[in-house]
Scaffold this active site. Structure first.
Site, PDB file in Angstrom:
ATOM      1  N   GLN A 251      -8.589 -11.037   5.828  1.00  0.00           N
ATOM      2  CA  GLN A 251      -8.054 -10.645   4.414  1.00  0.00           C
ATOM      3  C   GLN A 251      -8.284 -11.489   3.163  1.00  0.00           C
ATOM      4  O   GLN A 251      -8.745 -11.132   2.258  1.00  0.00           O
ATOM      5  CB  GLN A 251      -6.611 -10.273   4.323  1.00  0.00           C
ATOM      6  CG  GLN A 251      -6.427  -8.891   5.219  1.00  0.00           C
ATOM      7  CD  GLN A 251      -7.134  -7.675   5.029  1.00  0.00           C
ATOM      8  OE1 GLN A 251      -6.843  -7.063   3.884  1.00  0.00           O
ATOM      9  NE2 GLN A 251      -7.901  -7.265   5.643  1.00  0.00           N
ATOM     10  N   HIS A 254     -11.407 -11.461   0.981  1.00  0.00           N
ATOM     11  CA  HIS A 254     -11.694 -10.341  -0.023  1.00  0.00           C
ATOM     12  C   HIS A 254     -11.682 -11.246  -1.464  1.00  0.00           C
ATOM     13  O   HIS A 254     -12.599 -10.597  -2.302  1.00  0.00           O
ATOM     14  CB  HIS A 254     -10.214  -9.576  -0.126  1.00  0.00           C
ATOM     15  CG  HIS A 254     -10.119  -8.304   0.819  1.00  0.00           C
ATOM     16  ND1 HIS A 254     -10.877  -7.207   0.186  1.00  0.00           N
ATOM     17  CD2 HIS A 254      -9.928  -7.731   2.010  1.00  0.00           C
ATOM     18  CE1 HIS A 254     -10.860  -6.201   1.152  1.00  0.00           C
ATOM     19  NE2 HIS A 254     -10.172  -6.858   2.222  1.00  0.00           N
ATOM     20  N   GLU A 321       1.264  -5.785   0.740  1.00  0.00           N
ATOM     21  CA  GLU A 321       0.409  -4.426   1.212  1.00  0.00           C
ATOM     22  C   GLU A 321       0.099  -4.101   2.478  1.00  0.00           C
ATOM     23  O   GLU A 321       0.258  -2.891   2.916  1.00  0.00           O
ATOM     24  CB  GLU A 321      -0.792  -4.849   0.467  1.00  0.00           C
ATOM     25  CG  GLU A 321      -2.004  -3.735   0.379  1.00  0.00           C
ATOM     26  CD  GLU A 321      -3.444  -3.859  -0.347  1.00  0.00           C
ATOM     27  OE1 GLU A 321      -4.080  -3.146  -0.554  1.00  0.00           O
ATOM     28  OE2 GLU A 321      -3.330  -5.203  -0.341  1.00  0.00           O
ATOM     29  N   HIS A 322      -0.282  -5.093   3.305  1.00  0.00           N
ATOM     30  CA  HIS A 322      -0.499  -4.858   4.741  1.00  0.00           C
ATOM     31  C   HIS A 322       0.354  -5.745   5.340  1.00  0.00           C
ATOM     32  O   HIS A 322       0.513  -6.894   5.308  1.00  0.00           O
ATOM     33  CB  HIS A 322      -1.751  -5.183   5.109  1.00  0.00           C
ATOM     34  CG  HIS A 322      -3.103  -4.800   4.035  1.00  0.00           C
ATOM     35  ND1 HIS A 322      -3.718  -5.375   3.197  1.00  0.00           N
ATOM     36  CD2 HIS A 322      -3.304  -3.356   4.252  1.00  0.00           C
ATOM     37  CE1 HIS A 322      -4.438  -4.505   2.802  1.00  0.00           C
ATOM     38  NE2 HIS A 322      -4.696  -3.331   3.325  1.00  0.00           N
ATOM     39  N   ASP A 355      -8.533  -0.994   6.684  1.00  0.00           N
ATOM     40  CA  ASP A 355      -9.318  -0.934   5.563  1.00  0.00           C
ATOM     41  C   ASP A 355     -10.646   0.011   5.850  1.00  0.00           C
ATOM     42  O   ASP A 355     -11.178   0.279   4.781  1.00  0.00           O
ATOM     43  CB  ASP A 355      -9.772  -2.593   5.393  1.00  0.00           C
ATOM     44  CG  ASP A 355      -8.879  -3.331   4.890  1.00  0.00           C
ATOM     45  OD1 ASP A 355      -7.748  -2.598   4.176  1.00  0.00           O
ATOM     46  OD2 ASP A 355      -8.861  -4.646   4.438  1.00  0.00           O
ATOM     47  N   HIS A 415      20.510  26.490 -26.867  1.00  0.00           N
ATOM     48  CA  HIS A 415      20.368  26.970 -25.301  1.00  0.00           C
ATOM     49  C   HIS A 415      21.613  27.784 -25.034  1.00  0.00           C
ATOM     50  O   HIS A 415      21.334  28.823 -24.205  1.00  0.00           O
ATOM     51  CB  HIS A 415      20.420  25.495 -24.661  1.00  0.00           C
ATOM     52  CG  HIS A 415      19.439  24.574 -24.697  1.00  0.00           C
ATOM     53  ND1 HIS A 415      19.045  24.146 -25.914  1.00  0.00           N
ATOM     54  CD2 HIS A 415      18.530  24.051 -23.802  1.00  0.00           C
ATOM     55  CE1 HIS A 415      17.985  23.132 -25.524  1.00  0.00           C
ATOM     56  NE2 HIS A 415      17.728  23.313 -24.266  1.00  0.00           N
TER      57      HIS A 415
END
Length: 442
Positions: A251, A254, A321-322, A355, A415
């Site tokens: 990761q 990235h 996230e992961h 992914d 109303h």
């Protein structure tokens, strides 16, 4: 008590001046495209991507020619991955049901799930051709029933990313544009002479794309606000440090600002993992080693905790996230954790599967957004709407009486009178404003 063997030195928030610069540039591009449409899109595409074709939209003939140039094995792999993504998305769609109930005699309430009419899918390019983002954004939209999906991806080094185009086509994109960055997002959001306006934009991107989505949110819907990708691993003393190191690096490659975190109950596992990450980055001939090292050095963390109870608690604070779980009972995380984008249970799976191939969606919340939202899924492309019907006179009259009382408690006289009218029509209630001089006449 927690012990940090490695602590992040970088700031996840980034440089404020740089962020302000991004925001200003994005604002200017969006404003220009609003005023000048296609001519502004062409100008920015040439400026940022050195790409200014006669038409950004690929014709069916161009798409066929591009796909014919893609290796056969790549096409087979695209189709297999999309089969996985489609199967999971279809299961999600089946879990979302329409219904109608009769809450009392003659009072019918219902729910329908309607697909968004037009979606823009942004497929990043830049550093890597992200075929998987085509699977995640387009296949899922089509399973949801979206009739019109416009897909944009940038050229890479002045060339059309052929495999990405193939992925977009097989995913079901209705129109494919070789167009990237803010200019693509803005064009889809506001519409130009040749790019239709969409209602919703999905897909990850760099800081400029993310800020464009932020600025355009409200005018169009978006999937989520995405930051740099994240990985967190929870490991006990039985975990394999080599697997941990490999997955952290997977990761970190990235980008230069990817948080890669290990929480472990074993100091030995933690120290071995750090050593192995450093060795793999230096000696394994990894093509992305320099980028991954930049990220690991600034944003990598390894923390030792006294127990798995503390590990689950700390992992929830990260809200990553992961999250990979390398413990003897990985499913314990399903019971103990609540804040994550996606869980990967046991060493037989990994974030890279999520992914690229396994079928769950990889567009996930970052920067602790997992505390309040999940990632992209079929439901993001649906609008849950409701309807009501009253078919019983007495029920309508009784609701009218209730409405009159409830509305007057809030000082909403208009109303209340809507309720009064039904009570008068169906239960013969007397109301001065209806029966007396205040009666409205045509």
């Amino acid at each position: 008590m927690s012990q940090y063997l490695k602590k992040a030195t970088g700031s996840a928030a980034g440089n404020l001046a740089a962020q302000e610069s991004v925001t200003a540039i994005v604002k200017g591009v969006i404003s220009d495209i609003r005023r000048n449409g296609d001519s502004a899109v062409s100008q920015y595409s040439e400026k940022f991507d050195k790409w200014s074709p006669a038409s950004f939209k690929l014709s069916p003939e161009q798409i066929a020619e591009i796909i014919a140039s893609v290796p056969e094995q790549t096409i087979k792999d695209i189709k297999e991955v999309q089969k996985n993504v489609r199967a999971f998305a279809e299961a999600q769609r089946k879990s979302i049901t329409d219904f109608e109930i009769e809450i009392r005699p003659g009072v019918h309430l219902g729910q329908k799930n309607l697909p968004i009419n037009a979606v823009g899918a942004y497929i990043p390019g830049g550093r890597y051709p992200l075929l998987a983002s085509a699977h995640m954004t387009i296949v899922t939209a089509k399973v949801a029933g979206v009739p019109n999906v416009i897909a944009c991806t940038p050229p890479i080094a002045g060339q059309i990313p052929q495999a990405t185009v193939a992925a977009m086509y097989y995913a079901g994109a209705d129109e494919i544009f070789i167009l990237g960055g803010v200019q693509a997002v803005a064009a889809m959001a506001v519409g130009t002479e040749t790019i239709r306006k969409v209602d919703f934009i999905a897909g990850p991107g760099n800081a400029f794309v993310a800020d464009a989505k932020r600025q355009l949110f409200g005018e169009v819907g978006i999937d989520l606000f995405a930051g740099p990708t994240e990985i967190l691993i929870v490991a006990d003393e039985h975990a394999d440090p080599f697997t941990i190191a490999t997955d952290l690096i997977s990761q970190a490659e990235h980008g230069p600002d990817t948080p890669a975190v290990l929480i472990t109950t074993s100091e030995s596992v933690g120290r071995q993992s750090i050593e192995l990450v450093n060795n793999l980055l230096e000696f394994s001939a990894l093509s992305t080693a320099a980028l991954a090292k930049t990220s690991w050095d600034a944003f990598g963390e390894v923390v030792v905790v006294p127990s798995l109870t503390e590990a689950w608690k700390l992992a929830d604070e990260y809200a990553s996230e992961h999250v990979e779980i390398f413990t003897q009972d990985p499913r314990e995380a399903l019971r103990k954790m609540t804040n994550y984008g996606a869980l990967f249970l046991g060493e037989k799976t990994c974030v890279s599967y999520g992914d690229k191939v396994i079928g769950t969606n990889h567009v996930l919340p970052t920067r602790k957004a997992a505390r309040y939202t999940g990632g992209l899924w079929v439901g993001k492309y649906l609008r849950t709407v409701t309807y009501q019907e009253v078919t019983n006179d007495i029920a309508s009259g009784e609701l009218g009486r209730l409405c009159g009382r409830a509305a007057r408690a809030e000082n909403f006289e208009g109303h209340a009178r809507s309720g009064d009218l039904r009570a008068s029509k169906y239960l013969a209630d007397k109301h001065a404003w209806i029966d007396g001089k205040e009666e409205a006449r045509l």
